[in-house]
Design a protein around this motif. Sequence first.
Motif, PDB file in Angstrom:
ATOM      1  N   ASP A 130     -15.674  14.189 -20.641  1.00 57.83           N
ATOM      2  CA  ASP A 130     -16.847  13.189 -20.556  1.00 57.83           C
ATOM      3  C   ASP A 130     -16.784  12.285 -19.599  1.00 57.83           C
ATOM      4  N   TRP A 131     -15.723  11.832 -19.305  1.00 61.70           N
ATOM      5  CA  TRP A 131     -15.237  10.829 -18.154  1.00 61.70           C
ATOM      6  C   TRP A 131     -15.694  11.627 -16.942  1.00 61.70           C
ATOM      7  N   VAL A 132     -15.108  12.554 -16.485  1.00 62.51           N
ATOM      8  CA  VAL A 132     -15.077  13.491 -15.199  1.00 62.51           C
ATOM      9  C   VAL A 132     -16.596  13.880 -15.048  1.00 62.51           C
ATOM     10  N   GLU A 133     -17.580  13.974 -16.046  1.00 65.67           N
ATOM     11  CA  GLU A 133     -18.870  14.278 -15.835  1.00 65.67           C
ATOM     12  C   GLU A 133     -19.722  13.032 -15.529  1.00 65.67           C
ATOM     13  N   ALA A 134     -19.197  12.010 -16.231  1.00 63.15           N
ATOM     14  CA  ALA A 134     -19.760  10.711 -16.147  1.00 63.15           C
ATOM     15  C   ALA A 134     -19.573  10.228 -14.796  1.00 63.15           C
ATOM     16  N   ILE A 135     -18.283  10.138 -14.119  1.00 60.04           N
ATOM     17  CA  ILE A 135     -17.872   9.862 -13.051  1.00 60.04           C
ATOM     18  C   ILE A 135     -18.701  10.604 -11.720  1.00 60.04           C
ATOM     19  N   CYS A 136     -18.670  11.893 -11.985  1.00 57.98           N
ATOM     20  CA  CYS A 136     -19.348  12.860 -10.824  1.00 57.98           C
ATOM     21  C   CYS A 136     -20.726  12.345 -10.760  1.00 57.98           C
ATOM     22  N   ASN A 137     -21.385  12.304 -11.888  1.00 61.31           N
ATOM     23  CA  ASN A 137     -22.874  11.802 -12.022  1.00 61.31           C
ATOM     24  C   ASN A 137     -23.017  10.530 -11.243  1.00 61.31           C
ATOM     25  N   PHE A 138     -22.321   9.637 -11.460  1.00 59.41           N
ATOM     26  CA  PHE A 138     -22.350   8.336 -10.974  1.00 59.41           C
ATOM     27  C   PHE A 138     -22.079   8.222  -9.692  1.00 59.41           C
ATOM     28  N   GLU A 139     -21.145   9.199  -9.049  1.00 56.96           N
ATOM     29  CA  GLU A 139     -20.829   8.998  -7.761  1.00 56.96           C
ATOM     30  C   GLU A 139     -21.792   9.900  -6.724  1.00 56.96           C
ATOM     31  N   GLY A 140     -22.448  10.799  -7.691  1.00 54.90           N
ATOM     32  CA  GLY A 140     -23.392  11.751  -6.969  1.00 54.90           C
ATOM     33  C   GLY A 140     -22.856  13.083  -6.204  1.00 54.90           C
ATOM     34  N   LYS A 141     -21.341  13.286  -6.775  1.00 56.46           N
ATOM     35  CA  LYS A 141     -20.918  14.486  -6.391  1.00 56.46           C
ATOM     36  C   LYS A 141     -19.806  15.082  -7.036  1.00 56.46           C
ATOM     37  N   ASP A 142     -19.605  16.300  -7.032  1.00 57.24           N
ATOM     38  CA  ASP A 142     -18.291  16.861  -7.735  1.00 57.24           C
ATOM     39  C   ASP A 142     -17.221  16.392  -7.208  1.00 57.24           C
ATOM     40  N   LEU A 143     -16.391  15.801  -7.866  1.00 55.86           N
ATOM     41  CA  LEU A 143     -15.013  15.101  -7.254  1.00 55.86           C
ATOM     42  C   LEU A 143     -13.859  16.032  -7.815  1.00 55.86           C
TER      43      LEU A 143
END
Length: 146
Positions: A130-143
């Motif tokens: 859920d952190w991975v998804e939240a961070i990718c959503n916030f940053e606007g890209k798949d990291l």
Amino acid sequence: MNIMDEISFKHTIPLQLRANDIDRFGHINNAVYFTFYDLGKTNYIETICPNVNWEEEAIVVVEINVVFKSQIFGTDHIATQTAVTAIGTKSFELAQRVIDVSTGEEKCFCRSTMVTYDLIQHKSKPVPQDWVEAICNFEGKDLRKK
């Protein structure tokens, strides 16, 4: 292309300078910058990631590199900006900088690698999904590292 051109800092936390941050030369001591970065990354995780439980989990610095560019004085108004730039299985990479909020001048730049850590079992653990998804959503890209 400069690496800074590729980073978009979407998370900013203003910082309050304290009298004990200033060294005998009248500027902020270099060691204090690490506190600025710690405040930025902790606030980033608390703000962006769901279900953070600091009593059971932590984020631990395993590598850090700071470039000091310009002095910070006690009268400056500064902020720390943070961006996650890559996410692995048990770690993630951060880019951070301290800026003068009045001028936008970058005072220093930091790159670090963080590991998610289980405080109960005393070992590293996978970055919560859920952190991975939240961070990718916030940053606007798949990291996620492939």
